[in-house]
Design a protein around this motif. Structure first.
Motif: not given
Length: 153
Positions: A57-59, A61, A65, A106-107, A110-111, A114
């Motif tokens: 999974w990639q954010a 911005n 991953e 950080r990721m 972000a996940y 969302g």
């Protein structure tokens, strides 16, 4: 192991073997080893009861991953997979440095942003590390649950 799970694992290994034979460079071999380790980790976690919801999974911005995102019961797990051959000098889990931990934090934020609206209660979360060590023709896969905090240091 369930027969269909074993069949899936064997089929993916065969396809990866064909692709890695074409690319004999050091980077190609390292990439093939990493992909094989991630597949082993995926199937190992499935056998342990994890419910995988995302792979690689990639954010939008952020750089980097998350290898795997999974639920284990009521806990959302952000999983970093480290694969190595037995002859490598360092243990795979030693390669997760401060920069990688910061990026994973950080990721993870972000996940979760969302998925949940402001004010919704967030699930329990943790960072797991899975090490996949290739020993000749077999693999040793280990899970280190809650390997480091997802909260900022």
């Amino acid at each position: 192991m369930r027969p269909w799970l074993r069949l899936c694992e064997a089929s993916l290994d065969a396809l990866a073997g064909l692709r890695s034979r074409r690319d004999r460079s050091t980077a190609g071999r390292r990439r093939a080893l990493g992909e094989a380790g991630e597949r082993r980790a995926y199937f190992h976690l499935r056998r342990l009861g994890y419910v995988i919801v995302a792979r690689q999974w990639q954010a939008p911005n952020l750089d980097g991953e998350v290898d795997l995102i999974a639920w284990q019961g009521e806990t959302l797990c952000f999983i970093e997979v480290k694969s190595r051959a037995a002859r490598d000098r360092y243990a795979p889990e030693r390669l997760i440095d401060g920069n990688k931990r910061t990026a994973l934090r950080r990721m993870a934020r972000a996940y979760v942003r969302g998925l949940y609206n402001d004010g919704d209660p967030l699930p329990d979360m943790r960072a797991d590390v899975v090490t996949a060590l290739r020993l000749r023709r077999e693999w040793r896969v280990q899970v280190q649950a809650d390997a480091f905090s997802l909260r900022s240091d």
